[in-house]
Design a protein around this motif. Structure first.
Motif, PDB file in Angstrom:
ATOM      1  N   ALA A  86       0.823  -1.201   0.000  1.00 39.03           N
ATOM      2  CA  ALA A  86       0.000   0.000   0.000  1.00 39.03           C
ATOM      3  C   ALA A  86       0.860   1.256   0.000  1.00 39.03           C
ATOM      4  CB  ALA A  86      -0.929  -0.007   1.210  1.00 39.03           C
ATOM      5  N   ILE A  87       1.982   1.212   0.752  1.00 40.55           N
ATOM      6  CA  ILE A  87       2.883   2.365   0.765  1.00 40.55           C
ATOM      7  C   ILE A  87       3.489   2.587  -0.613  1.00 40.55           C
ATOM      8  CG2 ILE A  87       5.060   3.239   1.719  1.00 40.55           C
ATOM      9  CD1 ILE A  87       4.356   1.805   4.320  1.00 40.55           C
ATOM     10  N   ALA A  88       3.880   1.475  -1.277  1.00 44.99           N
ATOM     11  CA  ALA A  88       4.461   1.597  -2.612  1.00 44.99           C
ATOM     12  C   ALA A  88       3.443   2.141  -3.609  1.00 44.99           C
ATOM     13  CB  ALA A  88       4.988   0.233  -3.066  1.00 44.99           C
ATOM     14  N   GLN A  89       2.183   1.681  -3.509  1.00 41.55           N
ATOM     15  CA  GLN A  89       1.139   2.181  -4.405  1.00 41.55           C
ATOM     16  C   GLN A  89       0.856   3.650  -4.156  1.00 41.55           C
ATOM     17  OE1 GLN A  89      -2.213  -0.371  -3.831  1.00 41.55           O
ATOM     18  NE2 GLN A  89      -1.249  -2.160  -4.784  1.00 41.55           N
ATOM     19  N   ALA A  90       0.916   4.070  -2.864  1.00 42.85           N
ATOM     20  CA  ALA A  90       0.664   5.477  -2.560  1.00 42.85           C
ATOM     21  C   ALA A  90       1.775   6.364  -3.105  1.00 42.85           C
ATOM     22  CB  ALA A  90       0.529   5.666  -1.049  1.00 42.85           C
ATOM     23  N   LYS A  91       3.005   5.872  -3.064  1.00 43.28           N
ATOM     24  CA  LYS A  91       4.123   6.665  -3.595  1.00 43.28           C
ATOM     25  C   LYS A  91       4.066   6.745  -5.123  1.00 43.28           C
ATOM     26  CE  LYS A  91       7.373   5.821   0.180  1.00 43.28           C
ATOM     27  NZ  LYS A  91       8.690   5.249   0.558  1.00 43.28           N
ATOM     28  N   ALA A  92       3.538   5.676  -5.748  1.00 43.95           N
ATOM     29  CA  ALA A  92       3.509   5.649  -7.214  1.00 43.95           C
ATOM     30  C   ALA A  92       2.464   6.597  -7.773  1.00 43.95           C
ATOM     31  CB  ALA A  92       3.247   4.227  -7.706  1.00 43.95           C
ATOM     32  N   LYS A  93       1.474   6.971  -6.993  1.00 45.24           N
ATOM     33  CA  LYS A  93       0.392   7.835  -7.499  1.00 45.24           C
ATOM     34  C   LYS A  93       0.869   9.263  -7.711  1.00 45.24           C
ATOM     35  CE  LYS A  93      -3.426   5.176  -5.576  1.00 45.24           C
ATOM     36  NZ  LYS A  93      -4.573   5.166  -4.662  1.00 45.24           N
TER      37      LYS A  93
END
Length: 214
Positions: free
Chosen positions: A207-214
């Protein structure tokens, strides 16, 4: 104002009672020395004296003066009760305790993507949901039963497994993935090898990685 009235009535009553008593004592000695001594030393002898000498107007007037003191005391007592009762009522009404409720933390309505929990952070559920790709390919692992609270030490600080998992779910539901990850790591330290805690760590990192990718 009520205190002045109370003091006035009580003082007037005391004055009438004192004057009437002294006047009656003088009259008793004037009638007979025996009556004076009885009036002075024997309780209720004065009442017998007034009954015996009721025909004497001066003595009768003395008794009436003493009796007039009682209405003064009665009025003073009534004013005292009324005034203090009203004051007590005002204090009771103005002294009601108001509970200040702070801004309550908004509970997560649903766990995003990889997690499925109820709206209350106090309920513990597995972070894997039906929509998780990993759960479709492999059977979901249930957490091992814990007979008693387990504690792990991180930097000299002990953490409770259940409490750490609860906080992790709550922060995850609020979108605070970093704090959720910290609590999930504490749960892993408290109970190493727990499948639920390990999966929560993995999903939170995603989830942290997905949030950074946005």
């Amino acid at each position: 104002m009520s205190e002045i009235a109370i003091a006035l009535f009580f003082c007037l009553g005391f004055l009438l009672a004192t004057v009437g008593y002294i006047w009656g004592l003088v009259q008793a000695f004037q009638e007979e020395v025996v009556w004076g001594l009885l009036y002075w030393f024997i309780p209720f002898a004065s009442l017998i004296f007034y009954i015996k000498k009721w025909s004497n107007k001066k003595i009768r007037k003395t008794l009436l003066i003493q009796l007039a003191a009682w209405p003064m005391f009665l009025l003073g007592g009534i004013i005292t009760v009324v005034s203090y009762g009203a004051e007590f009522t005002k204090l009771a009404q103005s002294g009601t305790i108001t509970v200040n409720q702070g801004s309550s933390e908004q509970s997560p309505s649903s766990f995003p993507s990889d997690f499925s929990t109820s709206s209350s952070p106090s309920q513990e559920q597995s972070p894997a949901s039906e929509k998780s790709p990993s759960s479709e390919s492999s059977p979901q692992l249930s957490p091992a039963p814990i007979p008693e609270p387990s504690f792990g030490t991180v930097g000299g600080q002990q953490y409770d497994f259940k409490q750490s998992m609860k906080l992790g779910y709550a922060y995850y539901g609020q979108g605070d993935y970093q704090t959720a990850l910290i609590n999930f790591n504490r749960a892993v330290q408290a109970n190493p090898g727990d499948a639920e805690a390990l999966k929560a760590v993995v999903d939170t990192k995603k989830a942290i990685a997905q949030a950074k990718a946005k």
